[in-house]
Design a protein around this motif. Structure first.
Motif, PDB file in Angstrom:
ATOM      1  N   GLY A  36       0.785  -1.226   0.000  1.00 40.67           N
ATOM      2  CA  GLY A  36       0.000   0.000   0.000  1.00 40.67           C
ATOM      3  C   GLY A  36       0.819   1.280   0.000  1.00 40.67           C
ATOM      4  N   GLU A  37       2.127   1.164   0.158  1.00 37.59           N
ATOM      5  CA  GLU A  37       2.983   2.352   0.181  1.00 37.59           C
ATOM      6  C   GLU A  37       3.208   2.863  -1.241  1.00 37.59           C
ATOM      7  OE1 GLU A  37       7.255   3.735   2.088  1.00 37.59           O
ATOM      8  OE2 GLU A  37       6.415   1.787   2.643  1.00 37.59           O
ATOM      9  N   THR A  38       3.169   4.181  -1.403  1.00 37.12           N
ATOM     10  CA  THR A  38       3.332   4.809  -2.702  1.00 37.12           C
ATOM     11  C   THR A  38       4.802   4.983  -3.043  1.00 37.12           C
ATOM     12  OG1 THR A  38       1.229   5.971  -2.487  1.00 37.12           O
ATOM     13  CG2 THR A  38       2.805   6.893  -4.050  1.00 37.12           C
ATOM     14  N   VAL A  39       5.164   4.605  -4.262  1.00 37.72           N
ATOM     15  CA  VAL A  39       6.522   4.821  -4.758  1.00 37.72           C
ATOM     16  C   VAL A  39       6.604   6.231  -5.347  1.00 37.72           C
ATOM     17  CG1 VAL A  39       8.353   3.976  -6.287  1.00 37.72           C
ATOM     18  CG2 VAL A  39       6.670   2.359  -5.338  1.00 37.72           C
ATOM     19  N   PHE A  40       5.648   6.572  -6.211  1.00 39.97           N
ATOM     20  CA  PHE A  40       5.565   7.920  -6.768  1.00 39.97           C
ATOM     21  C   PHE A  40       4.137   8.206  -7.214  1.00 39.97           C
ATOM     22  CE2 PHE A  40       7.533   5.222 -10.141  1.00 39.97           C
ATOM     23  CZ  PHE A  40       6.552   5.267 -11.116  1.00 39.97           C
ATOM     24  N   ARG A  41       3.846   9.505  -7.405  1.00 38.29           N
ATOM     25  CA  ARG A  41       2.508   9.958  -7.794  1.00 38.29           C
ATOM     26  C   ARG A  41       2.572  10.797  -9.074  1.00 38.29           C
ATOM     27  NH1 ARG A  41       2.390  10.409  -2.229  1.00 38.29           N
ATOM     28  NH2 ARG A  41       0.641   9.371  -1.218  1.00 38.29           N
ATOM     29  N   VAL A  42       1.486  10.775  -9.817  1.00 41.13           N
ATOM     30  CA  VAL A  42       1.351  11.587 -11.023  1.00 41.13           C
ATOM     31  C   VAL A  42       1.692  13.036 -10.703  1.00 41.13           C
ATOM     32  CG1 VAL A  42      -0.309  12.546 -12.667  1.00 41.13           C
ATOM     33  CG2 VAL A  42      -0.407  10.135 -12.098  1.00 41.13           C
ATOM     34  N   GLY A  43       2.515  13.632 -11.578  1.00 38.34           N
ATOM     35  CA  GLY A  43       2.835  15.046 -11.465  1.00 38.34           C
ATOM     36  C   GLY A  43       4.037  15.370 -10.608  1.00 38.34           C
ATOM     37  N   GLU A  44       4.457  14.441  -9.753  1.00 38.36           N
ATOM     38  CA  GLU A  44       5.646  14.690  -8.934  1.00 38.36           C
ATOM     39  C   GLU A  44       6.895  14.636  -9.811  1.00 38.36           C
ATOM     40  OE1 GLU A  44       4.285  12.836  -4.620  1.00 38.36           O
ATOM     41  OE2 GLU A  44       5.519  11.613  -5.930  1.00 38.36           O
ATOM     42  N   PRO A  45       7.975  15.283  -9.382  1.00 41.27           N
ATOM     43  CA  PRO A  45       9.221  15.219 -10.152  1.00 41.27           C
ATOM     44  C   PRO A  45       9.715  13.779 -10.293  1.00 41.27           C
ATOM     45  CG  PRO A  45       9.360  16.919  -8.467  1.00 41.27           C
ATOM     46  CD  PRO A  45       8.098  16.155  -8.200  1.00 41.27           C
ATOM     47  N   ALA A  46      10.075  13.418 -11.499  1.00 39.51           N
ATOM     48  CA  ALA A  46      10.600  12.074 -11.777  1.00 39.51           C
ATOM     49  C   ALA A  46      12.116  12.132 -11.658  1.00 39.51           C
ATOM     50  CB  ALA A  46      10.159  11.608 -13.168  1.00 39.51           C
ATOM     51  N   ASN A  47      12.594  12.098 -10.426  1.00 43.91           N
ATOM     52  CA  ASN A  47      14.026  12.230 -10.187  1.00 43.91           C
ATOM     53  C   ASN A  47      14.668  10.930  -9.706  1.00 43.91           C
ATOM     54  OD1 ASN A  47      12.958  12.137  -7.633  1.00 43.91           O
ATOM     55  ND2 ASN A  47      13.525  14.219  -7.094  1.00 43.91           N
ATOM     56  N   ARG A  48      13.946   9.849  -9.852  1.00 45.29           N
ATOM     57  CA  ARG A  48      14.423   8.510  -9.508  1.00 45.29           C
ATOM     58  C   ARG A  48      13.848   7.532 -10.527  1.00 45.29           C
ATOM     59  NH1 ARG A  48      17.479  10.652  -6.407  1.00 45.29           N
ATOM     60  NH2 ARG A  48      17.225  10.986  -4.205  1.00 45.29           N
ATOM     61  N   PHE A  49      14.470   6.368 -10.618  1.00 46.98           N
ATOM     62  CA  PHE A  49      13.855   5.236 -11.298  1.00 46.98           C
ATOM     63  C   PHE A  49      14.281   3.996 -10.561  1.00 46.98           C
ATOM     64  CE2 PHE A  49      17.821   5.974 -13.504  1.00 46.98           C
ATOM     65  CZ  PHE A  49      18.311   4.719 -13.835  1.00 46.98           C
ATOM     66  N   TYR A  50      13.648   2.856 -10.876  1.00 44.00           N
ATOM     67  CA  TYR A  50      13.760   1.701 -10.012  1.00 44.00           C
ATOM     68  C   TYR A  50      13.866   0.398 -10.805  1.00 44.00           C
ATOM     69  CZ  TYR A  50      11.689   5.267  -7.023  1.00 44.00           C
ATOM     70  OH  TYR A  50      11.437   6.445  -6.365  1.00 44.00           O
ATOM     71  N   LEU A  51      14.455  -0.575 -10.145  1.00 39.90           N
ATOM     72  CA  LEU A  51      14.432  -1.964 -10.578  1.00 39.90           C
ATOM     73  C   LEU A  51      13.737  -2.718  -9.454  1.00 39.90           C
ATOM     74  CD1 LEU A  51      15.378  -4.440 -12.259  1.00 39.90           C
ATOM     75  CD2 LEU A  51      17.484  -4.376 -10.918  1.00 39.90           C
ATOM     76  N   VAL A  52      12.650  -3.406  -9.769  1.00 41.77           N
ATOM     77  CA  VAL A  52      11.946  -4.181  -8.752  1.00 41.77           C
ATOM     78  C   VAL A  52      12.780  -5.434  -8.477  1.00 41.77           C
ATOM     79  CG1 VAL A  52       9.813  -5.397  -8.165  1.00 41.77           C
ATOM     80  CG2 VAL A  52       9.717  -3.330  -9.584  1.00 41.77           C
ATOM     81  N   THR A  53      13.181  -5.630  -7.216  1.00 36.50           N
ATOM     82  CA  THR A  53      13.976  -6.811  -6.867  1.00 36.50           C
ATOM     83  C   THR A  53      13.161  -7.856  -6.117  1.00 36.50           C
ATOM     84  OG1 THR A  53      14.854  -5.702  -4.902  1.00 36.50           O
ATOM     85  CG2 THR A  53      16.180  -5.583  -6.929  1.00 36.50           C
TER      86      THR A  53
END
Length: 151
Positions: A36-53
């Motif tokens: 249920g925890e949010t990684v990112f939301r629409v409109g927020e700065p995209a200053n990260r990216f991820y690899l799901v492990t």
């Protein structure tokens, strides 16, 4: 962060030359999320990216008064976050952990800076982003056919 096990299991890492892999491994940090925890939301700065492990993340859209809709879920090995490399560098989706999830988190600004210096790295990452964008567009297309394509 040690990403060796993901080298052959992730579209983000599988085609990278050794120096590029080593660079991404160097700038990766681990991030753990509860369900249920949010990684990112629409409109927020995209200053990260991820690899799901581990775990699963839902990519969601919401439209005004309509309920949030999960468009796709991604799991281990998946690249999460494509907007970090595309102007205006804002998230186009919401991303929410479906279950306890672990991510390798990359600082997009550090990677973009490296890409400015190394066009081969930039091209390799752009190929991954284009491939993943196409795959996700195809998935949404199939969902739309399932929803609206029936007579």
């Amino acid at each position: 962060m040690n990403l060796a096990e993901w080298r052959t299991r992730s579209p983000l890492l599988e085609d990278l030359r050794d120096p590029h892999f080593a660079f991404l491994e160097q700038v990766a940090t681990e991030r753990s999320l509860d369900a249920g925890e949010t990684v990112f939301r629409v409109g927020e700065p995209a200053n990260r990216f991820y690899l799901v492990t581990s775990g699963t993340v839902a990519l969601q859209i919401s439209g005004g008064s309509r309920p949030t809709i999960t468009i796709q879920t991604v799991g281990p090995g998946a690249l999460l976050g494509l907007s970090w490399h595309v102007h205006p560098y804002r998230w186009q989706w919401n991303a929410v952990a479906v279950e306890p999830t672990t991510l390798a988190e990359f600082d997009a600004n550090a990677v973009l800076s490296a890409c400015e210096q190394d066009r081969e790295l930039d091209n390799a990452l752009l190929r991954v982003i284009a491939r993943e964008s196409g795959r996700r567009l195809q998935n949404v297309r199939m969902q739309l056919l399932d929803l609206y394509g029936r007579d």
